[in-house]
Scaffold this active site. Structure first.
Site, PDB file in Angstrom:
ATOM      1  N   ILE A  31       0.873  -1.239   0.067  1.00 21.61           N
ATOM      2  CA  ILE A  31       0.105   0.002   0.196  1.00 21.61           C
ATOM      3  C   ILE A  31       0.828   1.098   0.065  1.00 21.61           C
ATOM      4  CG2 ILE A  31      -1.721   1.270   1.475  1.00 21.61           C
ATOM      5  CD1 ILE A  31      -2.812  -1.299   2.392  1.00 21.61           C
ATOM      6  N   ASN A 105       1.878   5.167   7.295  1.00 21.43           N
ATOM      7  CA  ASN A 105       1.322   3.745   6.843  1.00 21.43           C
ATOM      8  C   ASN A 105       1.939   2.518   7.361  1.00 21.43           C
ATOM      9  OD1 ASN A 105       0.067   2.433   4.346  1.00 21.43           O
ATOM     10  ND2 ASN A 105       2.083   2.078   4.158  1.00 21.43           N
ATOM     11  N   SER A 157      -7.489   0.871   9.708  1.00 17.01           N
ATOM     12  CA  SER A 157      -7.897  -0.649   9.234  1.00 17.01           C
ATOM     13  C   SER A 157      -9.151  -0.938   9.719  1.00 17.01           C
ATOM     14  CB  SER A 157      -6.970  -1.666   9.771  1.00 17.01           C
ATOM     15  OG  SER A 157      -7.505  -2.959   9.483  1.00 17.01           O
ATOM     16  N   TYR A 172      -3.374  -6.451  17.127  1.00 16.70           N
ATOM     17  CA  TYR A 172      -3.395  -5.562  16.033  1.00 16.70           C
ATOM     18  C   TYR A 172      -4.527  -4.764  15.955  1.00 16.70           C
ATOM     19  CZ  TYR A 172      -3.631  -4.478  11.001  1.00 16.70           C
ATOM     20  OH  TYR A 172      -3.703  -3.737   9.672  1.00 16.70           O
ATOM     21  N   LYS A 176      -4.821  -0.622  16.062  1.00 21.71           N
ATOM     22  CA  LYS A 176      -5.850   0.259  15.057  1.00 21.71           C
ATOM     23  C   LYS A 176      -6.726   1.184  15.342  1.00 21.71           C
ATOM     24  CE  LYS A 176      -3.108  -0.744  11.576  1.00 21.71           C
ATOM     25  NZ  LYS A 176      -2.082   0.271  10.863  1.00 21.71           N
ATOM     26  N   THR A 206      -1.670  -7.763  -0.990  1.00 19.72           N
ATOM     27  CA  THR A 206      -0.383  -7.301  -1.293  1.00 19.72           C
ATOM     28  C   THR A 206       0.592  -8.510  -1.264  1.00 19.72           C
ATOM     29  OG1 THR A 206       0.165  -6.860   1.135  1.00 19.72           O
ATOM     30  CG2 THR A 206      -0.929  -5.121  -0.118  1.00 19.72           C
TER      31      THR A 206
END
Length: 264
Positions: A31, A105, A157, A172, A176, A206
């Site tokens: 990204i 990012n 996210s 995670y 976020k 990705t």
């Protein structure tokens, strides 16, 4: 904040980044690389920060030549406070004292059952996903406040909005969610000199996902109303919108790009 002149801006001019200097963390792949490409296509000069890459300098050189802008790659661990301050000072010196846009990012994700996650893994994940964006935003804000304007974009996210299933990634998700609220808080606190917004991608294909078990990615697709994963280039417009004067009255917002995953 940027104050537009009444009624005199062509819509395409609003999306131009000519004359701007953007810093993009995690800019050498996935990204982040698509963000760098988008900003280069819009005319920005770019400092692309990476932690580990053997091709970052080559990519920067090729994109610079292709788009007629200046792109330089800088190695930095964004979870290291002193390293972040130092790299921003170097970037500002290299780009004539200017920093106009920050896209924080860089991110990592450990898919580990919460009870099995080590303290080292916890610190590592929070360090990159939460501490890093904060360190970068704080470093950038010093330049923004001095010149009276600036722009921060956090890559957050959908994991900050919902609990992913069947993924085991509690930390995670928490990192976020915290980042989204940090953006809202900074948007208010820094209203006089800076805009702060988020882009929250859903499941985006990705190279990082190439090692994900097929049965897991198939379940992600099955739970997405669009019945596919997104491509990284499909995020370019959202980041350019946030970075440009096209969104001059938007701050504290979170743009969700997820193929309707979070709607049902």
């Amino acid at each position: 904040m940027y104050l537009p002149k009444p009624g005199d801006a062509h819509v395409l001019d609003l999306f131009s980044l000519k004359g701007k200097v953007a810093v993009v963390t995690g800019g050498s792949r996935g990204i982040g690389l698509e963000i760098v490409k988008a900003f280069a296509e819009a005319g920005a000069d770019i400092a692309s920060i990476y932690r580990s890459s053997s091709t970052a300098d080559q990519i920067a050189s090729e994109l610079s030549a292709q788009h007629g802008v200046t792109i330089r790659a800088y190695q930095c661990d964004v979870s290291d406070e002193q390293a972040v301050d130092a790299v921003f000072e170097t970037i500002a010196n290299d780009f004539g004292g200017k920093v106009d846009i920050l896209v924080a990012n860089a991110g990592i994700c450990y898919t580990v059952a919460a009870e099995d996650m080590t303290t080292q893994q916890f610190r590592s994940e929070m360090g990159v996903n939460f501490d890093g964006p904060w360190f970068c935003a704080r470093a950038a804000a010093k330049y923004f406040k001095k010149k009276g304007s600036g722009n921060v974009i956090f890559t957050t996210s959908i994991s900050g909005l919902i609990v992913n299933i069947p993924d085991k990634q509690a930390i995670y998700n928490a990192s976020k969610a915290g980042l989204i609220h940090l953006a809202k808080s900074l948007a208010v606190e820094w209203i006089d000199f800076c805009r702060v917004n988020c882009v929250s991608p859903g499941y985006i294909w990705t190279d990082m996902l190439e090692q994900v078990p097929r049965e897991l990615s198939d379940e992600w697709v099955a739970l997405t109303p669009a019945k596919r994963m997104g491509e990284a280039y499909e995020l370019k417009g959202a980041y350019l919108f946030c970075a440009s004067n096209a969104s001059s009255f938007m701050t504290g917002a979170n743009i969700v790009v997820d193929g309707a995953y979070t709607i049902p």
